[in-house]
Motif scaffolding. Structure first.
Motif, PDB file in Angstrom:
ATOM      1  N   GLU A 238       0.842  -1.181   0.000  1.00  0.00           N
ATOM      2  CA  GLU A 238       0.000   0.000   0.000  1.00  0.00           C
ATOM      3  C   GLU A 238       0.884   1.239   0.000  1.00  0.00           C
ATOM      4  OE1 GLU A 238      -0.604  -2.299   2.587  1.00  0.00           O
ATOM      5  OE2 GLU A 238       0.853  -1.529   3.994  1.00  0.00           O
ATOM      6  N   PHE A 239       0.331   2.286  -0.533  1.00  0.00           N
ATOM      7  CA  PHE A 239       0.990   3.601  -0.537  1.00  0.00           C
ATOM      8  C   PHE A 239       2.384   3.551  -1.149  1.00  0.00           C
ATOM      9  CE2 PHE A 239      -1.453   3.205   3.548  1.00  0.00           C
ATOM     10  CZ  PHE A 239      -2.561   3.911   3.132  1.00  0.00           C
ATOM     11  N   PRO A 240       2.542   3.058  -2.348  1.00  0.00           N
ATOM     12  CA  PRO A 240       3.888   2.958  -2.925  1.00  0.00           C
ATOM     13  C   PRO A 240       4.522   4.311  -3.235  1.00  0.00           C
ATOM     14  CG  PRO A 240       2.230   2.402  -4.571  1.00  0.00           C
ATOM     15  CD  PRO A 240       1.513   2.515  -3.259  1.00  0.00           C
ATOM     16  N   ARG A 241       3.699   5.373  -3.338  1.00  0.00           N
ATOM     17  CA  ARG A 241       4.250   6.695  -3.658  1.00  0.00           C
ATOM     18  C   ARG A 241       3.980   7.718  -2.561  1.00  0.00           C
ATOM     19  NH1 ARG A 241       2.757   7.431 -10.132  1.00  0.00           N
ATOM     20  NH2 ARG A 241       3.795   5.514 -10.829  1.00  0.00           N
ATOM     21  N   LEU A 242       3.561   7.283  -1.395  1.00  0.00           N
ATOM     22  CA  LEU A 242       3.209   8.210  -0.322  1.00  0.00           C
ATOM     23  C   LEU A 242       4.439   8.986   0.143  1.00  0.00           C
ATOM     24  CD1 LEU A 242       0.755   9.060   1.404  1.00  0.00           C
ATOM     25  CD2 LEU A 242       1.590   7.502   3.169  1.00  0.00           C
ATOM     26  N   GLN A 243       4.323  10.324   0.139  1.00  0.00           N
ATOM     27  CA  GLN A 243       5.427  11.188   0.545  1.00  0.00           C
ATOM     28  C   GLN A 243       5.170  11.903   1.871  1.00  0.00           C
ATOM     29  OE1 GLN A 243       6.651  13.867  -2.594  1.00  0.00           O
ATOM     30  NE2 GLN A 243       6.342  12.320  -4.178  1.00  0.00           N
ATOM     31  N   GLU A 244       3.888  12.103   2.220  1.00  0.00           N
ATOM     32  CA  GLU A 244       3.569  12.834   3.441  1.00  0.00           C
ATOM     33  C   GLU A 244       2.452  12.100   4.184  1.00  0.00           C
ATOM     34  OE1 GLU A 244       2.628  16.892   2.626  1.00  0.00           O
ATOM     35  OE2 GLU A 244       4.395  17.216   1.371  1.00  0.00           O
ATOM     36  N   LEU A 245       2.658  11.851   5.485  1.00  0.00           N
ATOM     37  CA  LEU A 245       1.666  11.183   6.324  1.00  0.00           C
ATOM     38  C   LEU A 245       1.479  11.999   7.591  1.00  0.00           C
ATOM     39  CD1 LEU A 245      -0.186   8.846   7.124  1.00  0.00           C
ATOM     40  CD2 LEU A 245       1.846   7.614   7.949  1.00  0.00           C
ATOM     41  N   TYR A 246       0.225  12.401   7.857  1.00  0.00           N
ATOM     42  CA  TYR A 246      -0.113  13.196   9.028  1.00  0.00           C
ATOM     43  C   TYR A 246      -1.187  12.454   9.830  1.00  0.00           C
ATOM     44  CZ  TYR A 246       1.832  16.865   5.994  1.00  0.00           C
ATOM     45  OH  TYR A 246       2.619  17.596   5.154  1.00  0.00           O
ATOM     46  N   ILE A 247      -0.957  12.256  11.115  1.00  0.00           N
ATOM     47  CA  ILE A 247      -1.944  11.660  12.010  1.00  0.00           C
ATOM     48  C   ILE A 247      -2.052  12.585  13.225  1.00  0.00           C
ATOM     49  CG2 ILE A 247      -2.646   9.606  13.290  1.00  0.00           C
ATOM     50  CD1 ILE A 247      -0.763   7.983  11.552  1.00  0.00           C
ATOM     51  N   LYS A 248      -3.190  13.248  13.355  1.00  0.00           N
ATOM     52  CA  LYS A 248      -3.324  14.301  14.354  1.00  0.00           C
ATOM     53  C   LYS A 248      -4.599  14.112  15.172  1.00  0.00           C
ATOM     54  CE  LYS A 248      -3.559  19.376  14.647  1.00  0.00           C
ATOM     55  NZ  LYS A 248      -3.569  20.628  13.865  1.00  0.00           N
TER      56      LYS A 248
END
Length: 844
Positions: A238-248
């Protein structure tokens, strides 16, 4: 396009007759509902907002015939959609030119307005065209999302936002969207688990295609009941191109993050106290921010964060500090820790720290060895106890790159601090605020030592009795709310000194090169001749507020220096007059402010004889001031700004000689209820703005074309009464640039002497004032009888008319009360003057 119409809440009832209107762009308007039967504008290509109503002609089905709209469409008040049939008739599926669509329900929907099942059918029937690029759903009250949301046919969808959909217990299969790049999921309190339904149908897990193949930024926010995040498994990925992850702000989220995020560059975790951050494979990560998170389980942090450049981490458990990945530019916050000394002694804080904060920590002893990082640029110590163990050790160590040092709301036992700026050669900003227990403070600098300090603030230190300041030509020193401060020792070199609320402070003499001095509410600091102010050639700004309880006349002769350019005298409770001898030296004065002097009853002409350079005069809060006697203003030929505020006894300006203020540009009078007369002569031609507020007697005399003062102020371009700009058609400006053709000219009356023109001529529509063009942009604000609501409302118009139809011009001009337009060619030659009525329905 209609810009800055912040008070426009309704449109003309017949705007639907403009069947050829291509654009209706309504940013920043306060419309309560759309114009009736807007669906008749079948040529409309741009409609930025649609407000759903309940009455016929206002329902969402009005959108059905608008098949050409393009760009952005924001649909609000979705709760007014009565049935699924209306939604289907909106024909959203055929609007192939739309790029961005937002569906918004109100924040609070009354119980029983619509059944949740009906709402689901409504949203299902609003399926947009697959060409859509951005889609937002806000406050959707249904319990499930429609099947089409997540369908791979939406191959152009780049950005999706789901906000406040609180009744939904599961997410749609968004992992199947092939081109989705940005995804925001916020305040979905019904979500407890994110699993296979999020990535796509579980039965398709045998496929080798990864979910979210194009996603670059993923954000989860304020998910109060979210507990588990289950990954779909390494086989699919999953998310092979994910550059930014935010969990708030996901307080119940437990478990772990996806392990393999090989393209991730930025990770931010904030407000997730149950989340476990285990070993991650994030070789590309360059930015890391973690605050109020659960546990770290990074066996070898360096191996997973090889590209890390900046990190911002907050911890309270110091045992986790060894596991933290540190980048070259690391920010660390240590919160509520009682064992900071061990961090220093074990040299853990000597890593690549550039920003270090201690919040609500307690220090119990001095450290035996060790120090902070030498790369430290900013240090903040806030809400900490027993800092007498920390500060002396800190201030003896060399910090070559430290630029900001701030100590806020800390406590100590009988603390004396003495240090040299030589150990802080790069320090530019030093603030000590609310430090209890600090009694003596000495800051020194030796000749030849490097120093960069620009700003020093000492505030609210209740035990402080003595301060010694260093000699720095360029520094600004501010000392306030130190109630026991008695002595301020200073060097001969200071640029700016500000003292406030230090009732026990006294001193003799001042630095000779002082440029700006402010004294507020320091009872023992009444300006005296022995201060030597008159010898301070560099002093240009002086402000004195309060502390002069017995002063009846100010300033004394030879008290102030001749180079003073700004003088502010405020809160002199017994001041009855200004001393003309003390003022006669102030030939360079450009700004004078006199305020809160309740015993001051008049202003005499001789006070202002020596102010040839005065540009701004402010008079405020003088309760007994009645008038300005004689020709007070006859010598103020440079005055540009005159403001009189909150003088309840002030009655007249007629004798002051306003006509002598040949440079006056702005005249403002506020809260003078007894003021009735301005002058018996015309205001100076230089005057551009007249503002009158809460002066009821004067307001009546300044009424448009009716008041007795109107003949004296009619030439002023901007007259504001109680915040409302009085509208004068011959003064306000219409400026329009557009290409014309012969069909445009045909609707105008024939000029008496026709001028040659062609389709390449550029036409300007402007308004002139007595033969003089007033420069400015297209901007109207005035009070007028609205043709729409029948009430008196302020309206602002700023119109871009390059493609506006003549019919639209007619309605806009009619709304502002204009009766005629002067039309010119770009070279200035006049075409003609036309009556607005000739534009009526000319091209409908």
């Amino acid at each position: 396009m209609i810009l800055d119409c912040t008070y426009l809440n309704e449109f003309p009832s017949k705007i639907n007759k403009l069947i050829n209107l291509p654009d209706l762009n309504l940013p920043a308007c306060r419309l309560s509902e759309m114009p009736s039967h807007i669906g008749q504008l079948k040529s409309l290509q741009q409609l930025t907002e649609f407000i759903v109503g309940q009455k016929s002609g206002l329902r969402i089905c009005e959108l059905g015939e608008l098949s050409h709209i393009r760009g952005t469409l924001d649909i609000s008040n979705m709760e007014n959609v009565a049935c699924a049939k209306d939604a289907l008739q909106a024909n959203m599926k055929d609007k192939k030119h739309l790029d961005k669509l937002a569906l918004n329900w109100s924040d609070e929907i009354a119980d029983g307005v619509v059944q949740s099942g009906v709402i689901g059918h409504i949203l299902n029937n609003l399926q947009p065209h697959p060409n859509l690029k951005q889609f937002t759903i806000t406050n959707y009250p249904g319990v499930i999302f429609p099947d089409w949301l997540g369908d791979p046919s939406f191959s152009n969808l780049l950005c999706l936002e789901l906000r406040n959909c609180e009744n939904c217990s599961s997410l749609p299969p968004l992992g199947l969207l092939p081109s989705l790049q940005q995804l925001l999921i916020s305040r979905m309190t019904g979500i407890a688990k994110v699993g296979s339904e999020f990535y796509g149908d579980a039965s398709s897990s045998i496929t080798i295609k990864p979910s979210f193949p194009s996603l670059q930024a993923l954000r989860f926010e304020y998910m109060d009941n979210w507990e588990k995040w289950l990954c779909c498994g390494s086989r699919r990925g999953e998310f092979p191109r994910l550059q930014e992850l935010y969990i708030k702000k996901c307080p119940k989220l437990t478990g772990k993050l996806p392990k393999q995020l090989r393209c991730l560059k930025k990770l931010e975790i904030d407000g997730c106290p149950q989340l476990v951050v285990a070993s991650l494979k994030v070789p590309a990560i360059s930015e890391l921010r973690m605050r109020n998170f659960g546990k770290l389980r990074l066996k070898r942090p360096a191996s997973g964060f090889t590209a890390l450049q900046t990190s911002d981490t907050e911890i309270s458990d110091v045992s986790q500090l060894k596991q933290l990945p540190f980048g070259p530019h690391h920010k660390l916050t240590i919160t509520e820790c009682d064992d900071v000394e061990s961090l220093v002694e074990n040299r853990i804080l000597q890593t690549n720290l550039c920003d270090l904060k201690f919040l609500r920590c307690c220090f119990s002893r001095s450290w035996k060895k060790g120090d902070f990082s030498t790369s430290l640029q900013s240090l903040n110590i806030s809400g900490c106890n027993k800092v007498e163990f920390l500060l002396p050790e800190l201030l003896r160590c060399h910090h070559p790159f430290l630029q900001n040092l701030r100590i806020y709301s800390c406590t100590s036992e009988s603390l004396s601090l003495s240090f040299s700026l030589a150990v802080f050669p790069s320090l530019t900003d030093l603030r000590i605020v609310n430090l209890e227990g600090l009694e003596f403070l000495t800051i020194s600098i030796s000749e030849g030592d490097p120093a960069s300090l620009n700003y020093l603030e000492i505030e609210g230190c209740p035990n402080l009795v003595y301060i010694e300041l260093p000699a720095l030509d360029s520094a600004w020193y501010k000392i306030s709310k130190c109630l026991k401060l008695r002595l301020l020792a200073h060097t001969p070199s200071l640029r700016k000194l500000e003292l406030e609320d230090c009732p026990e402070l006294s001193f003799r003499g001042l630095p000779s090169n002082l440029c700006e001095l402010t004294i507020r509410n320091c009872n023992k600091l009444t300006p005296e001749v022995d201060w030597g102010l008159q010898r301070m050639a560099s002093l240009t700004h002086l402000e004195i507020v309060g502390g002069c309880e017995d002063v009846e006349s100010f300033p004394k002769d030879c008290l102030l220096p001749s180079g003073l350019t700004s003088l502010r005298i405020i809160k002199f409770p017994k001041l009855k007059s200004l001393d003309s001898k003390g003022l006669q030296r102030l030939t360079s004065l450009t700004t004078l402010y006199i305020g809160a002097c309740p015993e001051l009853q008049f202003f005499a002409e001789e006070w202002f004889q020596h102010f040839p350079s005065l540009v701004e005069l402010n008079i405020s809060d003088c309760d007994k001031l009645q008038s300005l006697t004689g020709s007070v203003f006859q010598h103020l030929t440079s005055l540009q700004i005159l403001h009189i505020r909150m003088c309840p006894g002030f009655q007249s300006l007629t004798q002051a000689g306003l006509q002598h203020l040949t440079s006056l540009e702005r005249l403002g009078i506020w809260d003078c209820p007894k003021l009735q007369y301005l002058t018996k002569e015309r205001r100076p031609d230089s005057l551009r703005r007249l503002w009158v507020y809460k002066c009821p007697l004067l307001e009546q005399r300044c009424q448009f074309e009716k008041g007795q003062e109107w003949c004296y102020i009619a030439h002023i371009p901007q007259v504001k009464i109680n915040g409302v700009l009085i509208f004068k058609p011959e003064v306000n400006i219409w400026r329009v640039e557009r290409r014309i053709d012969t069909s445009d000219l045909a609707v105008f009356p024939k000029p008496s002497e026709p001028l040659p023109c062609s389709s390449e001529d550029s036409l300007k529509l402007e308004t002139w004032n007595r033969g003089r063009l007033i420069p400015g942009r297209l901007h109207f604000k005035h009070t007028t009888k609205s043709h729409i609501s029948g009430g008196t409302v302020p309206l602002i118009f700023q119109v871009r008319v390059a493609s506006a139809s003549l019919s639209l011009w007619y309605y806009l001009l009619l709304l502002i009360g204009a009766t005629s337009l002067h039309i010119f060619f770009q070279d200035g030659s006049i075409l003609q003057c036309i009556d607005v009525q000739h534009l009526k329905m000319s091209d409908s």
